[in-house]
Design a protein around this motif. Structure first.
Motif, PDB file in Angstrom:
ATOM      1  N   MET A   1       0.839  -1.198   0.000  1.00 42.13           N
ATOM      2  CA  MET A   1       0.000   0.000   0.000  1.00 42.13           C
ATOM      3  C   MET A   1       0.877   1.253   0.000  1.00 42.13           C
ATOM      4  SD  MET A   1      -2.963   1.166   2.720  1.00 42.13           S
ATOM      5  CE  MET A   1      -3.933  -0.293   2.334  1.00 42.13           C
ATOM      6  N   ARG A   2       0.500   2.245  -0.763  1.00 43.77           N
ATOM      7  CA  ARG A   2       1.253   3.494  -0.856  1.00 43.77           C
ATOM      8  C   ARG A   2       1.206   4.230   0.488  1.00 43.77           C
ATOM      9  NH1 ARG A   2       2.395   7.248  -5.358  1.00 43.77           N
ATOM     10  NH2 ARG A   2       2.115   9.406  -4.695  1.00 43.77           N
ATOM     11  N   GLN A   3       2.368   4.670   0.942  1.00 47.73           N
ATOM     12  CA  GLN A   3       2.487   5.382   2.206  1.00 47.73           C
ATOM     13  C   GLN A   3       2.918   6.823   1.954  1.00 47.73           C
ATOM     14  OE1 GLN A   3       1.675   3.812   5.079  1.00 47.73           O
ATOM     15  NE2 GLN A   3       1.296   1.902   3.950  1.00 47.73           N
ATOM     16  N   ALA A   4       2.888   7.627   3.003  1.00 50.65           N
ATOM     17  CA  ALA A   4       3.376   9.006   2.957  1.00 50.65           C
ATOM     18  C   ALA A   4       4.383   9.184   4.078  1.00 50.65           C
ATOM     19  CB  ALA A   4       2.227   9.988   3.123  1.00 50.65           C
ATOM     20  N   ALA A   5       5.555   9.744   3.759  1.00 52.73           N
ATOM     21  CA  ALA A   5       6.611   9.879   4.753  1.00 52.73           C
ATOM     22  C   ALA A   5       7.169  11.293   4.780  1.00 52.73           C
ATOM     23  CB  ALA A   5       7.744   8.893   4.463  1.00 52.73           C
ATOM     24  N   LEU A   6       7.493  11.744   5.963  1.00 50.11           N
ATOM     25  CA  LEU A   6       8.144  13.037   6.143  1.00 50.11           C
ATOM     26  C   LEU A   6       9.616  12.892   5.765  1.00 50.11           C
ATOM     27  CD1 LEU A   6       7.546  15.332   9.199  1.00 50.11           C
ATOM     28  CD2 LEU A   6       9.825  15.055   8.263  1.00 50.11           C
ATOM     29  N   VAL A   7      10.082  13.727   4.819  1.00 46.99           N
ATOM     30  CA  VAL A   7      11.445  13.559   4.302  1.00 46.99           C
ATOM     31  C   VAL A   7      12.311  14.811   4.452  1.00 46.99           C
ATOM     32  CG1 VAL A   7      10.769  11.759   2.669  1.00 46.99           C
ATOM     33  CG2 VAL A   7      10.710  14.162   1.946  1.00 46.99           C
ATOM     34  N   SER A   8      11.744  15.926   4.886  1.00 49.40           N
ATOM     35  CA  SER A   8      12.541  17.136   5.066  1.00 49.40           C
ATOM     36  C   SER A   8      11.779  18.114   5.946  1.00 49.40           C
ATOM     37  CB  SER A   8      12.864  17.791   3.717  1.00 49.40           C
ATOM     38  OG  SER A   8      13.687  18.925   3.889  1.00 49.40           O
ATOM     39  N   ILE A   9      12.518  18.990   6.620  1.00 52.77           N
ATOM     40  CA  ILE A   9      11.887  19.995   7.484  1.00 52.77           C
ATOM     41  C   ILE A   9      12.711  21.279   7.454  1.00 52.77           C
ATOM     42  CG2 ILE A   9      13.101  19.198   9.572  1.00 52.77           C
ATOM     43  CD1 ILE A   9      10.491  19.845  11.129  1.00 52.77           C
ATOM     44  N   GLY A  10      12.031  22.404   7.557  1.00 54.76           N
ATOM     45  CA  GLY A  10      12.688  23.700   7.638  1.00 54.76           C
ATOM     46  C   GLY A  10      11.877  24.628   8.528  1.00 54.76           C
ATOM     47  N   ALA A 122      -0.731  13.968   4.092  1.00 50.16           N
ATOM     48  CA  ALA A 122      -0.511  12.522   3.988  1.00 50.16           C
ATOM     49  C   ALA A 122      -1.605  11.864   3.159  1.00 50.16           C
ATOM     50  CB  ALA A 122      -0.442  11.897   5.376  1.00 50.16           C
ATOM     51  N   GLY A 123      -2.846  12.320   3.337  1.00 50.34           N
ATOM     52  CA  GLY A 123      -3.950  11.770   2.554  1.00 50.34           C
ATOM     53  C   GLY A 123      -3.800  12.042   1.072  1.00 50.34           C
ATOM     54  N   MET A 124      -3.298  13.222   0.716  1.00 52.90           N
ATOM     55  CA  MET A 124      -3.072  13.537  -0.694  1.00 52.90           C
ATOM     56  C   MET A 124      -2.035  12.605  -1.314  1.00 52.90           C
ATOM     57  SD  MET A 124      -4.963  15.997  -1.839  1.00 52.90           S
ATOM     58  CE  MET A 124      -6.150  17.144  -1.145  1.00 52.90           C
ATOM     59  N   VAL A 125      -0.988  12.323  -0.551  1.00 51.28           N
ATOM     60  CA  VAL A 125       0.064  11.443  -1.066  1.00 51.28           C
ATOM     61  C   VAL A 125      -0.413  10.002  -1.117  1.00 51.28           C
ATOM     62  CG1 VAL A 125       2.386  10.542  -0.627  1.00 51.28           C
ATOM     63  CG2 VAL A 125       1.905  12.984  -0.310  1.00 51.28           C
ATOM     64  N   ARG A 126      -1.042   9.539  -0.050  1.00 51.97           N
ATOM     65  CA  ARG A 126      -1.525   8.152  -0.030  1.00 51.97           C
ATOM     66  C   ARG A 126      -2.586   7.913  -1.093  1.00 51.97           C
ATOM     67  NH1 ARG A 126      -0.938   8.228   6.022  1.00 51.97           N
ATOM     68  NH2 ARG A 126      -3.037   9.093   6.129  1.00 51.97           N
ATOM     69  N   GLY A 127      -3.367   8.943  -1.370  1.00 50.31           N
ATOM     70  CA  GLY A 127      -4.421   8.826  -2.375  1.00 50.31           C
ATOM     71  C   GLY A 127      -3.938   9.013  -3.800  1.00 50.31           C
TER      72      GLY A 127
END
Length: 334
Positions: A1-10, A122-127
């Motif tokens: 299943m497609r997931q969404a992950a945090l990959v950067s922060i500023g 996250a919903g936008m990415v997972r969807g």
């Protein structure tokens, strides 16, 4: 299943730093009184001519620079203090970052905005509606604060935080965004609000110049904030299949040191697990959590592999929590 992950922060706060002593020039209070009751000593304030989208674009630029890529196909902005009532602030931030043409929109959930916006992102990415989203929380509440109001003048500061959320296939990868506990209760809309910027003020004939400041019922807000964040935190931790003992660090909305400490006590957790940076920033509304995440990561309190509980409460009233296993993120200036 497609997931969404945090990959950067500023993150970004304006250079102007306002002390309690400066605030007290217009109110009957003192540095000691403010510090002991709120934990706040300083707040950063946008200079004249600087608007919310400026702060958001700077935080977004830092997140993109740390990532080493500008391959973004959506921009979402959380703000309760946008550049204008309309249009939204997100397209302005995208334009300033040279990301014009991608879909953009605002999320408004006051101090809970980062949690609600992260869930939306996250919903936008997972969807499969986006592969890589820049999510920004940017706020300038100081300019909506009555400098002569003893109850609110010391509380608020300006700032912005931004994260990039990207598609991921491994559900156990660090940074994967899991379940959320979200909720609202509209019966509490009068506890804290900026009353002069909507249809209600116009419909009632209120003068916008007389009702443009933040108003709040601090005593009742304290009770509801503690109760809501305690309850929501327990739900989010259980949804993650964890116990409170499994949590390494808690990043709560930075509204008041006493509120955060009361949440820790209600959860029967060590107060040392709760990262607090309100002393130098004040309450930056939805920006407070990403600002705290970035600072905790920079100083090593939050490290890769840590299970971090994120929880917030805001006007509306609204609340939300989630748990993330912190990834090994690229570094950037803050």
């Amino acid at each position: 299943m497609r997931q969404a992950a945090l990959v950067s922060i500023g993150s970004y706060v304006p250079p102007r730093r306002v002390s309690n002593d400066e605030i007290c020039q217009k109110i009957d209070s003192s540095d000691e009184w403010i510090r002991t009751r709120t934990g706040i000593q300083y707040r950063h304030v946008a200079d004249n001519g600087m608007v919310t989208s400026d702060l958001g674009a700077e935080a977004g630029e830092r997140a993109l620079t740390a990532l080493g890529s500008r391959d973004i196909d959506m921009v979402i902005v959380s703000t309760a203090t946008g550049d204008n009532f309309s249009p939204p602030t997100a397209p302005v931030v995208a334009h300033k970052l040279g990301l014009g043409g991608v879909p953009t929109f605002d999320v408004s959930a006051a101090c809970s905005g980062f949690v609600f916006g992260l869930a939306t992102t996250a919903g936008m990415v997972r969807g499969n509606l986006a592969n890589r989203v820049l999510f920004v929380s940017a706020e300038t509440p100081y300019m909506f604060t009555d400098p002569h109001d003893r109850n609110t003048a010391p509380l608020f500061g300006d700032g912005a935080g931004a994260v990039v959320v990207a598609a991921e296939t491994d559900p156990d990868a660090p940074g994967v965004i899991g379940a959320f506990d979200l909720g609202t209760d509209g019966s509490g809309i009068d506890l804290v609000k900026i009353p002069g910027h909507g249809s209600r003020a116009r419909a009632s004939g209120a003068l916008l110049t007389e009702s443009r400041y933040i108003t709040m019922n601090g005593r009742e807000l304290f009770v509801q904030a503690v109760t809501s964040m305690e309850r929501s935190s327990r739900v989010a931790v259980a949804q993650a299949g964890l116990s409170l003992d499994d949590i390494d660090i808690v990043i709560a909305h930075q509204a008041n040191r006493r509120i955060i400490e009361a949440v820790a006590d209600e959860l029967e957790m060590d107060r040392k697990k709760f990262f607090i940076n309100i002393g130098d920033n004040g309450n930056t509304l939805s920006a407070s959590i990403p600002l705290a995440l970035k600072e905790a990561s920079d100083c090593g309190v939050l490290a890769a592999g840590h299970r971090v509980l994120i929880t917030a409460f805001g006007s509306g009233t609204s609340w939300g929590s989630t748990v993330i296993t912190w990834p090994d993120l690229p570094t950037s200036s803050s």
